[in-house]
Design an enzyme around this catalytic site. Structure first.
Site, mmCIF file in Angstrom:
data_model
loop_
_atom_site.group_PDB
_atom_site.id
_atom_site.type_symbol
_atom_site.label_atom_id
_atom_site.label_comp_id
_atom_site.label_asym_id
_atom_site.label_seq_id
_atom_site.Cartn_x
_atom_site.Cartn_y
_atom_site.Cartn_z
ATOM 1 N N GLU A 162 11.011 -18.638 -12.824
ATOM 2 C CA GLU A 162 11.271 -19.972 -12.252
ATOM 3 C C GLU A 162 9.983 -20.789 -12.148
ATOM 4 O O GLU A 162 9.594 -21.222 -11.062
ATOM 5 C CB GLU A 162 11.871 -19.823 -10.842
ATOM 6 C CG GLU A 162 13.159 -19.035 -10.770
ATOM 7 C CD GLU A 162 13.603 -18.731 -9.324
ATOM 8 O OE1 GLU A 162 12.894 -19.137 -8.365
ATOM 9 O OE2 GLU A 162 14.650 -18.090 -9.158
ATOM 10 N N ARG A 169 -0.299 -34.109 -1.480
ATOM 11 C CA ARG A 169 -0.923 -32.782 -1.538
ATOM 12 C C ARG A 169 -2.301 -32.711 -0.857
ATOM 13 O O ARG A 169 -2.558 -31.777 -0.104
ATOM 14 C CB ARG A 169 -1.022 -32.270 -2.986
ATOM 15 C CG ARG A 169 0.329 -32.172 -3.704
ATOM 16 C CD ARG A 169 0.281 -31.404 -5.019
ATOM 17 N NE ARG A 169 0.017 -30.002 -4.766
ATOM 18 C CZ ARG A 169 -1.155 -29.432 -4.938
ATOM 19 N NH1 ARG A 169 -2.186 -30.134 -5.399
ATOM 20 N NH2 ARG A 169 -1.324 -28.169 -4.649
ATOM 21 N N CYS A 207 -2.051 -46.087 7.357
ATOM 22 C CA CYS A 207 -2.722 -46.048 8.662
ATOM 23 C C CYS A 207 -2.726 -44.649 9.261
ATOM 24 O O CYS A 207 -2.070 -44.385 10.265
ATOM 25 C CB CYS A 207 -2.060 -47.036 9.597
ATOM 26 S SG CYS A 207 -2.086 -48.670 8.897
HETATM 27 N N1 LLP Z 1 11.255 -20.787 -7.181
HETATM 28 C C1 LLP Z 1 11.342 -20.950 -5.856
HETATM 29 C C2 LLP Z 1 12.405 -20.266 -5.124
HETATM 30 C C3 LLP Z 1 10.407 -21.780 -5.190
HETATM 31 O O1 LLP Z 1 10.502 -21.930 -3.875
HETATM 32 C C4 LLP Z 1 9.391 -22.432 -5.923
HETATM 33 C C5 LLP Z 1 8.427 -23.299 -5.264
HETATM 34 C C6 LLP Z 1 9.356 -22.236 -7.318
HETATM 35 C C7 LLP Z 1 10.289 -21.402 -7.912
HETATM 36 C C8 LLP Z 1 8.327 -22.883 -8.205
HETATM 37 O O2 LLP Z 1 7.031 -22.474 -7.916
HETATM 38 P P1 LLP Z 1 5.802 -22.964 -8.837
HETATM 39 O O3 LLP Z 1 5.939 -22.303 -10.181
HETATM 40 O O4 LLP Z 1 5.872 -24.441 -8.938
HETATM 41 O O5 LLP Z 1 4.607 -22.510 -8.080
HETATM 42 N N2 LLP Z 1 4.502 -28.526 -2.643
HETATM 43 C C9 LLP Z 1 3.620 -27.394 -2.846
HETATM 44 C C10 LLP Z 1 4.301 -26.285 -3.624
HETATM 45 C C11 LLP Z 1 5.572 -25.794 -2.977
HETATM 46 C C12 LLP Z 1 6.260 -24.715 -3.789
HETATM 47 C C13 LLP Z 1 7.604 -24.428 -3.246
HETATM 48 N N3 LLP Z 1 8.386 -23.495 -3.998
HETATM 49 C C14 LLP Z 1 2.350 -27.879 -3.522
HETATM 50 O O6 LLP Z 1 2.235 -29.066 -3.800
HETATM 51 O O7 LLP Z 1 1.422 -27.107 -3.748
#
Ligand code: LLP
Length: 418
Positions: A274, A313, A344
């Site tokens: 994923e 971020r 702000c």
């Molecule tokens: N699968 C599940 C169940 C997840 O919760 C997530 C991400 C992914 C896959 C994908 O993960 P990736 O390959 O993108 O690392 N907003 C945060 C990141 C939050 C990730 C949440 N879950 C940031 O900007 O660093």
């Protein structure tokens, strides 16, 4: 460092397009994505997976623009969703519902119903209560819900605490020590069809060892289940492989698969992944204009027209993201600046203590902004959200318009006046 972007005669280009042309045509702030980079990042998974039976389910939450999803759907990608909103986006983009996995720990009845009717690949179930509800809703529809249980393998992903998800103290999944009992219980439910197991241990992992640890723990459980005649079709190891924002050394998709795949060699289960960030982050940038420059005794500030509502971020995770001028101004003196937005809040910054050569009216590029950028943006301070643009070689497409002031109050109502 940023494979999608090159500097030619002082100007930044994405594919064959000068980013300065995009700021002139669409204004700032704006998000820009490279189609080729998204495709290349996705293909790197497919290539590394080789003969391994697999399904790469792109994590829609990382960038859910329908043109991005369309690009991936055209390559045969599956999708990892966490809401019915994401499901509808996948369908609009031409995604195949039978390649959709539905993650998330708070799925509603309506979401379960819609996903069952559409015929998704499976629900990644995170609690016994969710399992009971899903069984009930599937029975109302006279269906069997395809289910994977998300287990929490209790491995340390060594990442920021807000994006670590596979430890006992995190809210996600079912404790791996209780999972066997939950599977046995689920196997007795009439309207549940157990087909897989999944986990997701965190995001922005720099090394693959924690994934391999998690896989080893999952495999022990899969074999225990097999001995109980509960056989599964797939193992979903989640997303989480990191990208280079600064100088982190990140293990590649090839490194990852070369460690993971031997563990699956003699087995029949399909591997599901994923990935989100490793597909879209380095395929996108956020462009912004310098409004004002001001200094006090301690600091120099560059005040830009992008803010924490556009890119959260840095404010939320103290994330470091590279910032460079779109066009080199080598005749200027370099100074160290905090790059801040107009919102702000003192927490509204894109970067701190950055050496830059800039003047008012210049444009800056914030790199690696293709994941968790636009999707986390808001209208805070009544700021219309930025447009999104896709570059495809020498073509440029507006894939989401800039919001208007009318959009901001859409659905709002004044009280009746007596
Ligand atoms: N699968 C599940 C169940 C997840 O919760 C997530 C991400 C992914 C896959 C994908 O993960 P990736 O390959 O993108 O690392 N907003 C945060 C990141 C939050 C990730 C949440 N879950 C940031 O900007 O660093």
């Amino acid at each position: 460092m940023h494979t999608t972007i090159s500097r030619q005669n002082g100007d930044l280009f994405m594919e064959k397009i000068a980013l300065s042309d995009i700021t002139h045509q669409f204004g700032t702030p704006c998000y820009v994505y490279s189609k080729a980079a998204i495709e290349r990042n996705y293909q790197s998974y497919v290539t590394a997976l080789g003969e391994q039976p697999h399904l790469v389910c792109y994590a829609v939450k990382s960038n859910s623009n329908i043109a991005v999803l369309q690009t991936l759907a055209a390559l045969g990608a599956g999708f990892d969703i966490v809401s019915v909103g994401e499901l509808e986006r996948v369908l609009m983009a031409g995604g195949d519902p039978s390649k959709v996995v539905f993650s998330g720990l708070g799925k509603t009845r309506q979401e379960m119903r819609r996903a069952l009717e559409i015929g998704i690949h499976c629900f990644n179930v995170e609690s016994e209560s969710e399992l009971e509800l899903l069984n009930k809703i599937a029975s109302e529809l006279s269906m069997r819900a395809p289910v994977s249980i998300r287990v929490n393998p209790d491995v340390n992903a060594n990442t920021h605490p807000y994006i670590s998800t596979g430890l006992k103290e995190d809210k996600f999944g079912i404790d791996i020590n209780n999972a066997l009992a939950v599977y046995q219980h689920a196997s007795l439910m009439d309207n549940i069809h157990l087909i897989g197991i999944d986990c997701h241990i965190g995001s922005q992992l720099t090394e693959v060892a924690p994934f391999v640890d998690a896989m080893d723990r999952l495999l022990i459980l899969v074999d225990q289940l097999g001995a109980l005649k509960i056989s599964l079709n797939h193992i979903d190891i989640g997303g989480g492989l990191g990208v280079r924002y600064r100088d982190e050394s990140i293990q590649s998709v090839d490194d990852y698969m070369s460690e993971l795949l031997p563990r699956l060699a003699q087995r029949s289960e399909t591997l599901i992944l994923e990935p989100g960030r490793s597909i879209t982050a380095n395929a996108g940038v956020l462009l912004t204009e310098v409004q004002f420059i001001k200094s006090n005794d301690h600091k120099n500030f560059v005040i830009v027209d992008a803010a924490m509502n556009d890119m959260l971020r840095p404010s939320l995770y103290q994330a470091w993201m590279d910032i460079q001028p779109i066009s080199d101004s080598s005749d200027l003196d370099e100074k160290v600046y905090d790059v801040v937005g107009p919102v702000c809040e003192s927490g509204d910054f894109l970067g701190k203590e950055r050496p830059l050569k800039v003047k008012e009216g210049d444009h800056l590029c914030l790199f690696s902004a293709g994941s968790y950028g636009f999707v986390m943006s808001s209208n805070y301070n009544s700021r219309p959200r930025a447009p999104e643009i896709m570059v495809d070689e020498d073509s440029v497409y507006l894939i989401r318009q800039r919001e208007t002031i009318q959009d901001l109050t859409r659905g709002e109502q004044l009280l009746p006046v007596n």
